[in-house]
Design a protein around this motif. Sequence first.
Motif, PDB file in Angstrom:
ATOM      1  N   ARG A  22       0.838  -1.210   0.000  1.00  0.00           N
ATOM      2  CA  ARG A  22       0.000   0.000   0.000  1.00  0.00           C
ATOM      3  C   ARG A  22       0.875   1.264   0.000  1.00  0.00           C
ATOM      4  NH1 ARG A  22      -2.762  -1.591   3.804  1.00  0.00           N
ATOM      5  NH2 ARG A  22      -4.582  -2.394   2.693  1.00  0.00           N
ATOM      6  N   LYS A  23       1.891   1.276   0.849  1.00  0.00           N
ATOM      7  CA  LYS A  23       2.794   2.427   0.950  1.00  0.00           C
ATOM      8  C   LYS A  23       3.491   2.699  -0.375  1.00  0.00           C
ATOM      9  CE  LYS A  23       7.343   3.461   2.916  1.00  0.00           C
ATOM     10  NZ  LYS A  23       8.422   2.947   3.801  1.00  0.00           N
ATOM     11  N   ASN A  24       3.978   1.655  -1.042  1.00  0.00           N
ATOM     12  CA  ASN A  24       4.762   1.871  -2.260  1.00  0.00           C
ATOM     13  C   ASN A  24       3.895   2.105  -3.484  1.00  0.00           C
ATOM     14  OD1 ASN A  24       7.784   1.626  -1.681  1.00  0.00           O
ATOM     15  ND2 ASN A  24       6.903  -0.027  -0.468  1.00  0.00           N
ATOM     16  N   VAL A  25       2.678   1.612  -3.476  1.00  0.00           N
ATOM     17  CA  VAL A  25       1.738   1.986  -4.535  1.00  0.00           C
ATOM     18  C   VAL A  25       1.460   3.484  -4.464  1.00  0.00           C
ATOM     19  CG1 VAL A  25      -0.676   1.800  -5.249  1.00  0.00           C
ATOM     20  CG2 VAL A  25       0.679  -0.262  -4.869  1.00  0.00           C
ATOM     21  N   ARG A  26       1.212   3.974  -3.276  1.00  0.00           N
ATOM     22  CA  ARG A  26       0.959   5.414  -3.128  1.00  0.00           C
ATOM     23  C   ARG A  26       2.192   6.226  -3.517  1.00  0.00           C
ATOM     24  NH1 ARG A  26      -1.978   4.493   2.688  1.00  0.00           N
ATOM     25  NH2 ARG A  26      -4.088   4.082   1.907  1.00  0.00           N
ATOM     26  N   ARG A  27       3.366   5.720  -3.152  1.00  0.00           N
ATOM     27  CA  ARG A  27       4.599   6.418  -3.500  1.00  0.00           C
ATOM     28  C   ARG A  27       4.768   6.489  -5.023  1.00  0.00           C
ATOM     29  NH1 ARG A  27      10.274   5.159  -3.583  1.00  0.00           N
ATOM     30  NH2 ARG A  27       9.750   2.945  -3.533  1.00  0.00           N
ATOM     31  N   ALA A  28       4.483   5.391  -5.717  1.00  0.00           N
ATOM     32  CA  ALA A  28       4.585   5.383  -7.176  1.00  0.00           C
ATOM     33  C   ALA A  28       3.580   6.337  -7.803  1.00  0.00           C
ATOM     34  CB  ALA A  28       4.392   3.966  -7.709  1.00  0.00           C
ATOM     35  N   LEU A  29       2.365   6.357  -7.267  1.00  0.00           N
ATOM     36  CA  LEU A  29       1.356   7.277  -7.791  1.00  0.00           C
ATOM     37  C   LEU A  29       1.775   8.727  -7.567  1.00  0.00           C
ATOM     38  CD1 LEU A  29      -1.908   5.494  -6.607  1.00  0.00           C
ATOM     39  CD2 LEU A  29      -0.903   5.453  -8.888  1.00  0.00           C
ATOM     40  N   ASP A  30       2.352   8.996  -6.408  1.00  0.00           N
ATOM     41  CA  ASP A  30       2.826  10.351  -6.126  1.00  0.00           C
ATOM     42  C   ASP A  30       3.983  10.747  -7.046  1.00  0.00           C
ATOM     43  OD1 ASP A  30       0.962  10.647  -4.132  1.00  0.00           O
ATOM     44  OD2 ASP A  30       2.351  10.170  -2.491  1.00  0.00           O
ATOM     45  N   SER A  31       4.705   9.736  -7.571  1.00  0.00           N
ATOM     46  CA  SER A  31       5.803   9.996  -8.512  1.00  0.00           C
ATOM     47  C   SER A  31       5.306  10.240  -9.929  1.00  0.00           C
ATOM     48  CB  SER A  31       6.776   8.808  -8.520  1.00  0.00           C
ATOM     49  OG  SER A  31       7.341   8.593  -7.250  1.00  0.00           O
ATOM     50  N   GLY A  32       4.011  10.082 -10.159  1.00  0.00           N
ATOM     51  CA  GLY A  32       3.446  10.371 -11.471  1.00  0.00           C
ATOM     52  C   GLY A  32       3.018   9.154 -12.264  1.00  0.00           C
ATOM     53  N   PHE A  33       3.243   7.944 -11.754  1.00  0.00           N
ATOM     54  CA  PHE A  33       2.858   6.738 -12.489  1.00  0.00           C
ATOM     55  C   PHE A  33       1.356   6.511 -12.397  1.00  0.00           C
ATOM     56  CE2 PHE A  33       7.340   5.974 -11.527  1.00  0.00           C
ATOM     57  CZ  PHE A  33       7.808   5.536 -12.759  1.00  0.00           C
ATOM     58  N   ARG A  34       0.780   6.039 -13.505  1.00  0.00           N
ATOM     59  CA  ARG A  34      -0.624   5.669 -13.533  1.00  0.00           C
ATOM     60  C   ARG A  34      -0.812   4.225 -13.989  1.00  0.00           C
ATOM     61  NH1 ARG A  34      -0.644   8.824 -10.507  1.00  0.00           N
ATOM     62  NH2 ARG A  34      -1.806  10.763 -10.264  1.00  0.00           N
ATOM     63  N   HIS A  35       0.293   3.513 -14.101  1.00  0.00           N
ATOM     64  CA  HIS A  35       0.288   2.091 -14.432  1.00  0.00           C
ATOM     65  C   HIS A  35       1.293   1.418 -13.498  1.00  0.00           C
ATOM     66  CE1 HIS A  35      -1.634   3.307 -18.254  1.00  0.00           C
ATOM     67  NE2 HIS A  35      -0.732   4.277 -18.249  1.00  0.00           N
ATOM     68  N   LEU A  36       0.897   0.324 -12.869  1.00  0.00           N
ATOM     69  CA  LEU A  36       1.734  -0.340 -11.873  1.00  0.00           C
ATOM     70  C   LEU A  36       1.798  -1.834 -12.152  1.00  0.00           C
ATOM     71  CD1 LEU A  36       0.091   1.240  -8.683  1.00  0.00           C
ATOM     72  CD2 LEU A  36       2.085   2.127  -9.905  1.00  0.00           C
ATOM     73  N   LYS A  37       2.956  -2.433 -11.827  1.00  0.00           N
ATOM     74  CA  LYS A  37       3.036  -3.892 -11.867  1.00  0.00           C
ATOM     75  C   LYS A  37       3.522  -4.408 -10.520  1.00  0.00           C
ATOM     76  CE  LYS A  37       5.860  -6.477 -14.602  1.00  0.00           C
ATOM     77  NZ  LYS A  37       6.210  -7.131 -15.897  1.00  0.00           N
ATOM     78  N   LEU A  38       2.791  -5.388 -10.012  1.00  0.00           N
ATOM     79  CA  LEU A  38       3.148  -6.054  -8.771  1.00  0.00           C
ATOM     80  C   LEU A  38       3.834  -7.380  -9.067  1.00  0.00           C
ATOM     81  CD1 LEU A  38      -0.312  -5.690  -6.964  1.00  0.00           C
ATOM     82  CD2 LEU A  38       1.585  -4.047  -6.941  1.00  0.00           C
ATOM     83  N   HIS A  39       4.593  -7.871  -8.073  1.00  0.00           N
ATOM     84  CA  HIS A  39       5.175  -9.211  -8.145  1.00  0.00           C
ATOM     85  C   HIS A  39       4.718 -10.037  -6.946  1.00  0.00           C
ATOM     86  CE1 HIS A  39       7.827  -7.147 -11.039  1.00  0.00           C
ATOM     87  NE2 HIS A  39       8.003  -8.346 -11.548  1.00  0.00           N
ATOM     88  N   GLU A  40       3.536  -9.764  -6.477  1.00  0.00           N
ATOM     89  CA  GLU A  40       2.998 -10.443  -5.300  1.00  0.00           C
ATOM     90  C   GLU A  40       2.307 -11.753  -5.685  1.00  0.00           C
ATOM     91  OE1 GLU A  40       3.762  -9.187  -2.430  1.00  0.00           O
ATOM     92  OE2 GLU A  40       4.462  -7.238  -3.183  1.00  0.00           O
ATOM     93  N   ILE A  41       2.260 -12.682  -4.726  1.00  0.00           N
ATOM     94  CA  ILE A  41       1.520 -13.931  -4.944  1.00  0.00           C
ATOM     95  C   ILE A  41       0.448 -14.128  -3.870  1.00  0.00           C
ATOM     96  CG2 ILE A  41       3.318 -15.140  -6.241  1.00  0.00           C
ATOM     97  CD1 ILE A  41       4.211 -16.463  -3.649  1.00  0.00           C
ATOM     98  N   ASP A  42       0.306 -13.159  -2.984  1.00  0.00           N
ATOM     99  CA  ASP A  42      -0.683 -13.203  -1.916  1.00  0.00           C
ATOM    100  C   ASP A  42      -1.856 -12.279  -2.278  1.00  0.00           C
ATOM    101  OD1 ASP A  42      -1.237 -13.858   1.116  1.00  0.00           O
ATOM    102  OD2 ASP A  42      -1.569 -11.696   0.867  1.00  0.00           O
TER     103      ASP A  42
END
Length: 367
Positions: free
Chosen positions: A153-173
């Motif tokens: 959650r913290k790093n998604v918000r950080r990426a959005l604050d950096s200007g990204f509007r597309h994200l990729k996760l590497h989670e399996i949970d």
Amino acid sequence: MKIASIESIPLRIPFTAGGMSDAAVWGIAGLQTVDSLIVKITSDTGVVGWGESFGFTAIPAVKVVIDSILAPEMIGRDATQLEKQMLDLQKKFHIFGRSGAFIYGLSAIDIALWDIAGKVARQPVYQLLGGSDTVSLPAYASLIRYSDPGLVRKNVRRALDSGFRHLKLHEIDIDCVRAAREAAGDDVEIMLDVNCPWSVREALDMTERLRSLKLRWLEEPVWPPENYSGLAQVRQQGGIPVAAGENASTLMDFQHLLEAKAVDFIQPSSAKMGGLTELRKVFVLANAHNVTVMVHTFYDGPGLLANVHASAALGGPGAMVEWRYFDLEAQLYGDAIIPKNGAIAVPQDPGLGLEPDADVISEFRLS
């Protein structure tokens, strides 16, 4: 113009990534440095080209192959005959494997030769690939695996604050993926790369749980990665678009993947499957099968630049570039290639368009 020298240069650069990483296929738990292997080719006329191999723990093996086999074989060859050199070397060394260290090494060499070709022609590589009016491409932030919903959650918000509007996760949970969606909201595209963990049955069970999270694609859900019929089954029955291809190593692998109707998005990696010479052919194959190419770009050096040029020239209006969201202590190209407002600039100078920082190489070089 002949190849005069080939030098392989391993680098290790610390990164932070907004928290400690969990174990993943490309690194141990708590990984806080990233290894890469760049290649410097100098022609007998003094033109220098830079390439990059897929890295991490594969680097020692790739370096041995380049230094002891590929470089001695290529020195003295014509630096302008890219297609011929790739075919000759794949044929000559196929007995040692059609994936892994040999193909990775050839990929780095090929990228460097394209850099040289662009400099000699005084054109950016994307012009040699067919040209484009594109000056920037959307980038998606590719996060490490945290396995912690709070860190996600913290790093998604950080990426959005950096200007990204597309994200990729590497989670399996599932809880981690849900945390990302809750943090991002419904208007942000989220892709999920799980790195081949599941049987077909397990993957289909997971798609039932993931479907409500509105993923743009589910990447490499099936083990083994070459189980293309199983991947096709997940695509047909899972209700989520499927992406794969970073573990395919030859043009025939991509042909088989496409013939199996296994993917909605195909992901060749120029630093793993033969450089730009082979990568451009995947675009042709994919177009013939009505499949979108999303080049795999989990690296930061010449391999990243090569993929930016290929995506600009060949990727069409939907092309995006993967940006490894690692917070490196130093960038090979300084600020020149870092995405701004969620977009990455297409370099306009000849060749790959940017030169690695000699001070960064000197400081972070392993040998």
